[in-house]
Scaffold this motif. Structure first.
Motif, PDB file in Angstrom:
ATOM      1  N   ASP A  59       0.839  -1.204   0.000  1.00  0.00           N
ATOM      2  CA  ASP A  59       0.000   0.000   0.000  1.00  0.00           C
ATOM      3  C   ASP A  59       0.871   1.250   0.000  1.00  0.00           C
ATOM      4  N   HIS A  60       1.885   1.249   0.864  1.00  0.00           N
ATOM      5  CA  HIS A  60       2.774   2.404   0.955  1.00  0.00           C
ATOM      6  C   HIS A  60       3.444   2.678  -0.398  1.00  0.00           C
ATOM      7  N   MET A  61       3.852   1.626  -1.082  1.00  0.00           N
ATOM      8  CA  MET A  61       4.548   1.833  -2.355  1.00  0.00           C
ATOM      9  C   MET A  61       3.585   2.314  -3.443  1.00  0.00           C
ATOM     10  N   ILE A  62       2.348   1.853  -3.389  1.00  0.00           N
ATOM     11  CA  ILE A  62       1.337   2.378  -4.324  1.00  0.00           C
ATOM     12  C   ILE A  62       1.141   3.875  -4.065  1.00  0.00           C
ATOM     13  N   GLY A  63       1.008   4.239  -2.775  1.00  0.00           N
ATOM     14  CA  GLY A  63       0.846   5.641  -2.428  1.00  0.00           C
ATOM     15  C   GLY A  63       2.039   6.471  -2.850  1.00  0.00           C
ATOM     16  N   PHE A  64       3.245   5.920  -2.669  1.00  0.00           N
ATOM     17  CA  PHE A  64       4.450   6.642  -3.078  1.00  0.00           C
ATOM     18  C   PHE A  64       4.452   6.876  -4.587  1.00  0.00           C
ATOM     19  N   ASN A  65       4.184   5.827  -5.352  1.00  0.00           N
ATOM     20  CA  ASN A  65       4.176   5.974  -6.812  1.00  0.00           C
ATOM     21  C   ASN A  65       3.136   6.997  -7.261  1.00  0.00           C
ATOM     22  N   ALA A  66       1.961   6.971  -6.637  1.00  0.00           N
ATOM     23  CA  ALA A  66       0.912   7.925  -7.005  1.00  0.00           C
ATOM     24  C   ALA A  66       1.304   9.355  -6.642  1.00  0.00           C
ATOM     25  N   SER A  67       2.033   9.519  -5.548  1.00  0.00           N
ATOM     26  CA  SER A  67       2.401  10.868  -5.098  1.00  0.00           C
ATOM     27  C   SER A  67       3.341  11.561  -6.067  1.00  0.00           C
TER      28      SER A  67
ATOM     29  N   LEU B 207      14.540   7.645  -2.638  1.00  0.00           N
ATOM     30  CA  LEU B 207      13.711   6.484  -2.956  1.00  0.00           C
ATOM     31  C   LEU B 207      13.289   6.503  -4.424  1.00  0.00           C
ATOM     32  N   MET B 208      12.964   7.666  -4.940  1.00  0.00           N
ATOM     33  CA  MET B 208      12.624   7.751  -6.370  1.00  0.00           C
ATOM     34  C   MET B 208      13.773   7.238  -7.228  1.00  0.00           C
ATOM     35  N   ASP B 209      14.981   7.627  -6.863  1.00  0.00           N
ATOM     36  CA  ASP B 209      16.153   7.200  -7.630  1.00  0.00           C
ATOM     37  C   ASP B 209      16.415   5.706  -7.461  1.00  0.00           C
ATOM     38  N   ASP B 210      16.246   5.201  -6.233  1.00  0.00           N
ATOM     39  CA  ASP B 210      16.430   3.761  -6.004  1.00  0.00           C
ATOM     40  C   ASP B 210      15.479   2.945  -6.874  1.00  0.00           C
ATOM     41  N   LEU B 211      14.265   3.434  -7.012  1.00  0.00           N
ATOM     42  CA  LEU B 211      13.245   2.715  -7.787  1.00  0.00           C
ATOM     43  C   LEU B 211      13.345   2.979  -9.295  1.00  0.00           C
ATOM     44  N   LYS B 212      14.211   3.939  -9.677  1.00  0.00           N
ATOM     45  CA  LYS B 212      14.360   4.320 -11.093  1.00  0.00           C
ATOM     46  C   LYS B 212      13.005   4.664 -11.714  1.00  0.00           C
ATOM     47  N   LEU B 213      12.173   5.349 -10.955  1.00  0.00           N
ATOM     48  CA  LEU B 213      10.801   5.595 -11.395  1.00  0.00           C
ATOM     49  C   LEU B 213      10.734   6.438 -12.660  1.00  0.00           C
ATOM     50  N   GLU B 214      11.479   7.523 -12.704  1.00  0.00           N
ATOM     51  CA  GLU B 214      11.394   8.406 -13.880  1.00  0.00           C
ATOM     52  C   GLU B 214      11.984   7.747 -15.120  1.00  0.00           C
ATOM     53  N   GLU B 215      12.995   6.902 -14.909  1.00  0.00           N
ATOM     54  CA  GLU B 215      13.576   6.182 -16.043  1.00  0.00           C
ATOM     55  C   GLU B 215      12.582   5.171 -16.607  1.00  0.00           C
ATOM     56  N   ARG B 216      11.910   4.459 -15.726  1.00  0.00           N
ATOM     57  CA  ARG B 216      10.992   3.404 -16.176  1.00  0.00           C
ATOM     58  C   ARG B 216       9.632   3.939 -16.602  1.00  0.00           C
ATOM     59  N   PHE B 217       9.236   5.090 -16.012  1.00  0.00           N
ATOM     60  CA  PHE B 217       7.894   5.628 -16.271  1.00  0.00           C
ATOM     61  C   PHE B 217       7.990   7.131 -16.555  1.00  0.00           C
ATOM     62  N   PRO B 218       8.285   7.504 -17.792  1.00  0.00           N
ATOM     63  CA  PRO B 218       8.520   8.918 -18.149  1.00  0.00           C
ATOM     64  C   PRO B 218       7.351   9.850 -17.844  1.00  0.00           C
TER      65      PRO B 218
ATOM     66  N   ARG C 191      11.135  -6.598 -15.289  1.00  0.00           N
ATOM     67  CA  ARG C 191      10.990  -8.025 -15.019  1.00  0.00           C
ATOM     68  C   ARG C 191      11.233  -8.394 -13.554  1.00  0.00           C
ATOM     69  N   HIS C 192      11.342  -7.413 -12.676  1.00  0.00           N
ATOM     70  CA  HIS C 192      11.715  -7.698 -11.294  1.00  0.00           C
ATOM     71  C   HIS C 192      10.662  -7.226 -10.300  1.00  0.00           C
ATOM     72  N   ASN C 193       9.411  -7.286 -10.727  1.00  0.00           N
ATOM     73  CA  ASN C 193       8.297  -6.856  -9.875  1.00  0.00           C
ATOM     74  C   ASN C 193       7.866  -7.985  -8.958  1.00  0.00           C
ATOM     75  N   THR C 194       8.627  -8.190  -7.907  1.00  0.00           N
ATOM     76  CA  THR C 194       8.300  -9.268  -6.967  1.00  0.00           C
ATOM     77  C   THR C 194       8.118  -8.711  -5.565  1.00  0.00           C
ATOM     78  N   PRO C 195       7.309  -9.374  -4.750  1.00  0.00           N
ATOM     79  CA  PRO C 195       7.154  -8.924  -3.358  1.00  0.00           C
ATOM     80  C   PRO C 195       8.485  -8.885  -2.607  1.00  0.00           C
ATOM     81  N   GLU C 196       9.388  -9.812  -2.926  1.00  0.00           N
ATOM     82  CA  GLU C 196      10.685  -9.850  -2.243  1.00  0.00           C
ATOM     83  C   GLU C 196      11.504  -8.605  -2.565  1.00  0.00           C
ATOM     84  N   ASN C 197      11.565  -8.230  -3.839  1.00  0.00           N
ATOM     85  CA  ASN C 197      12.317  -7.030  -4.218  1.00  0.00           C
ATOM     86  C   ASN C 197      11.689  -5.777  -3.626  1.00  0.00           C
TER      87      ASN C 197
ATOM     88  N   PHE D  29      11.668  -1.444   0.480  1.00  0.00           N
ATOM     89  CA  PHE D  29      10.818  -0.860   1.522  1.00  0.00           C
ATOM     90  C   PHE D  29      11.511  -0.903   2.882  1.00  0.00           C
ATOM     91  N   ASN D  30      12.104  -2.036   3.212  1.00  0.00           N
ATOM     92  CA  ASN D  30      12.713  -2.202   4.535  1.00  0.00           C
ATOM     93  C   ASN D  30      13.919  -1.297   4.737  1.00  0.00           C
TER      94      ASN D  30
END
Length: 725
Positions: free
Chosen positions: A239-247, A284-295, A622-628, A633-634
């Motif tokens: 949930d937190h990661m969904i909220g982060f991505n939406a923010s 966190l944005m940079d760790d997730l490479k959000l802007e690179e993956r989702f322009p 290809r790395h969208n897993t709960p473990e990753n 998150f941790n």
């Protein structure tokens, strides 16, 4: 001349008055959620139970109920909690009987929105459900023939006169009552009733009405009960990661709509993180490479703080808006004058008043260069001129000062600047809401608003908020101007690769909740050039047969049709579907799906001819897993961020531990083999570790007597041990 209402301090006499006014065929309308007049509807319902000649139809939505527990461990856990939080709140007695399948034949309950999942097994309520958009609720009530409407209100004496606030629920009342009054003029018998409960925050602006609004008022301090508080839900890592991505999609100086629940709270938390801990947010944005993956994030969103702030425009004012307000984010004020609003949007003026403010208004042909009486009234209304300024004999009067109102004359301008100008614009609104419900602390926050702050919050008609059509409170041009860079953010249960959202029901026809305002906001986003609709989605769900993808090839029900697709956010990223062809839509959604299901989804899409057979999903998705997800998150949780209850918790620390264990047990015992395994492990427990003694005391399980009680204790202790290690 309006007739003064009749006030009753006895609920039975108020029921007598309703029957006397409209007869025994009563179609009783109440607002959704918090606003129901509990004492009045309970008394009316009891009267109908006792008198079969009364026909009572109760029309409403979201009937609030205290949490109900199953037998055994659940009852031991929830019983004390429910007593603590809800003990002084009366039950809706028609709901108590409805749950027992004990409604009398002369009473019917029909709703247009359910608490999610609450009536999946109730065929009668499934049959009585009315499927409609929130903005059409008034139409449905009129079509149903409601002849009595009521809600709880707050009351104040202002300048010696009684004033009332529709508070939590002006959403439908502001539009329904005028229609009923028109019917009354044509001879129809109508009753509009208020039940006073001063535990409600007294909200002003559109929510404030005079006594002429009502025919009957039920007022007795003994009838004032605490407001139903919806406890904060735990925000899980996904949930937190969904909220982060939406923010990341929010734009400073923009507009926000957000709904209830953990996903809404997660978005609010991450918006505050972005504003107050921007370095961590960017890391966190940079760790997730959000802007690179989702322009799309760079194109319409941002990562900076909210220097100019956000304006809230949401059918439901959730407690998150108060957290945003306290954090200094909910601060962009909008005004009910389109010319003023457009000048602010275009940054030709600011809220600080200067002579330039007057010049901009002249250039826009709002003012004459030589001020007239109507110009002066306009300028005083919005704080551009001081309240002390008067217009007499063609001149401006300020105390003993007389000034020519000529804005082209330098001498006059200097005098106007020195003696007449206000400091900042007034009358701005930071939040338009249709209804509210939330935790008890939220209601206290609203009650604690200063008069000046209260003026910035406007509870109003859902028709004003949820679509763009002209309304008495503002026309379409004004609404569009106010809602710049709007992000209308809602949640959905499932999503098809074709672009359809499944938010309110199942493919067998069962209704989970209701359409509510989701369609309205999605459609509105498509009508405003810089607005976007954002639907948040958990990528998968757990079932007795294991994890299942919530992104699927197709489904036999939809809430939002595929031609209204826009943005979908999961814990793994942001899918931009707007103006994309079908192949692009399918691929965008597969990019944010759980990787355990990506190959299957891609193969289905290729088999249907929707994606080229040679297409390969890039490795970066290809790395969208709960473990990753948990690994990332941790890292931030260890730094003190992303608490499961960032906005407070109604559970004690002991209850949180017990609740987590019970949730684990429920998941493990969902299958027969899982149940046997749990029992086997439980039978190995020989004693209760001392550290668990307070938990056993809380559950009243320190000294179990029967075999069943002993087994329940062992099951709980076994799970507590398992979660420790």
């Amino acid at each position: 001349m309006a007739v003064a209402p009749v006030t009753h301090n006895d609920v039975e006499k108020c029921v007598d008055a309703i029957i006397e006014k409209v007869g025994k065929d009563i179609k009783f309308g109440m607002p959704l959620g918090l606003g129901k007049p509990v004492h009045l509807i309970n008394a009316l319902y009891k009267r109908a139970k006792a008198d079969p000649s009364i026909k009572l139809v109760i029309a409403t939505a979201l009937s609030l109920e205290k949490p109900a527990a199953g037998p055994g461990l659940e009852t031991k856990f929830l019983g004390p909690f429910v007593d603590r939080l809800f003990g002084d709140i009366p039950d809706l007695e028609y709901m108590v009987d409805l749950r027992k399948n004990a409604l009398p034949s002369n009473v019917e309950v029909t709703e247009f929105f359910f608490k999610a999942g609450s009536f999946l097994k109730d065929n009668k309520q499934q049959q009585n459900y009315i499927c409609t958009n929130y903005t059409h609720a008034v139409r449905e009530l009129v079509a149903l023939g409601v002849n009595a409407v009521s809600q709880i209100v707050a009351k104040k004496e202002i300048n010696g006169e009684p004033r009332y606030s529709l508070s939590s629920n002006p959403d439908t009342s502001l539009d329904l009552v005028p229609i009923l009054r028109e019917q009354e003029k044509k001879g129809r018998k109508i009753a509009v009733i208020a039940e006073v409960n001063n535990n409600l925050p007294f909200m002003v602006n559109h929510a404030e009405v005079g006594e002429e609004e009502f025919d009957l008022i039920l007022e007795n301090p003994d009838y004032e009960y605490p407001l139903f508080g919806a406890p904060n839900m735990a925000i899980m890592p996904a949930d937190h990661m969904i909220g982060f991505n939406a923010s990341t999609l929010l734009r400073d100086n923009g507009t926000l709509q957000v709904g209830i629940g953990s996903l809404g709270s997660a978005l609010v938390y991450s918006a505050i993180l972005r504003h107050k801990n921007n370095d961590v947010y960017n890391e966190l944005m940079d760790d997730l490479k959000l802007e690179e993956r989702f322009p799309i994030i760079s194109e319409i969103g941002g990562r900076d703080t909210f220097a100019k702030g956000l304006y809230g425009c949401s059918e439901m004012m959730v407690d998150g808006f108060m957290h945003l307000y306290k954090a200094g984010i909910l601060k962009r004020e909008v005004f009910d004058n389109v010319d003023l609003q457009m000048l602010l949007n275009e940054e030709k003026i600011t809220q600080d008043v200067t002579l330039g403010t007057l010049d901009a208004l002249i250039e826009k042909d709002v003012l004459s260069s030589t001020l007239r009486a109507k110009d002066v009234e306009f300028l005083k209304q919005y704080g551009i001129l001081k309240d002390s300024v008067e217009f007499k004999g063609g001149s401006l009067l300020v105390g003993d000062q007389t000034i020519e109102p000529k804005l082209k004359d330098e001498s006059c301008r200097a005098q106007i600047a020195e003696h007449c100008l206000g400091d900042t614009l007034k009358g701005g609104i930071v939040m338009h809401g249709g209804f509210f419900i939330g935790p008890s602390s939220f209601y206290q926050d609203l009650r604690d608003l200063t008069p000046e702050e209260n003026e910035k919050f406007c509870m109003t008609s859902v028709k004003y908020i949820n679509h763009l059509f002209d309304h008495e409170f503002g026309n379409q041009k004004l609404k569009v101007a106010q809602r710049q860079d709007a992000r209308f953010i809602n949640s959905t249960m499932m999503y098809t690769l074709g672009g359809a959202a499944v938010s309110d029901g199942l493919d067998n026809g069962k209704v989970v909740s209701g359409v509510g305002g989701q369609y309205n906001f999605v459609a509105m986003a498509h009508e405003i050039d810089d607005a976007r609709s954002v639907l948040k989605l958990k990528s998968h769900r757990m079932t007795a047969d294991g994890p299942k993808s919530n992104i699927m090839m197709s489904y036999g029900h939809c809430t939002i049709p595929r031609h209204l697709r826009d943005i979908v956010v999961t814990e793994y990223g942001v899918a931009d579907l707007l103006s994309k062809n079908d192949q692009e839509v399918y691929i965008e959604l597969i990019k944010v799906a759980d990787s355990r299901f990506q190959d299957e989804l891609l193969n289905q899409a290729k088999a249907a001819g929707k994606v080229a057979k040679e297409y390969q999903l890039p490795e970066i998705y290809r790395h969208n897993t709960p473990e990753n997800l948990l690994n990332t998150f941790n890292k931030y949780k260890a730094k003190g961020f992303f608490d499961p209850f960032p906005f407070g918790c109604d559970f004690t620390p002991e209850e949180l531990k017990i609740g987590k264990a019970l949730k684990g047990l429920k998941a493990k015992t969902a299958t027969r083999s899982g149940l046997f395994k749990c029992v086997w492990e439980a039978l190995k427990v020989k004693y209760v570790p001392e550290e668990f003694s307070p938990l056993m005391d809380r559950m009243d399980m320190r000294t179990p007597n029967s075999f069943k009680e002993k087994l329940e204790q062992k099951l709980l202790v076994s799970e507590l041990i398992a979660q420790q290690g």
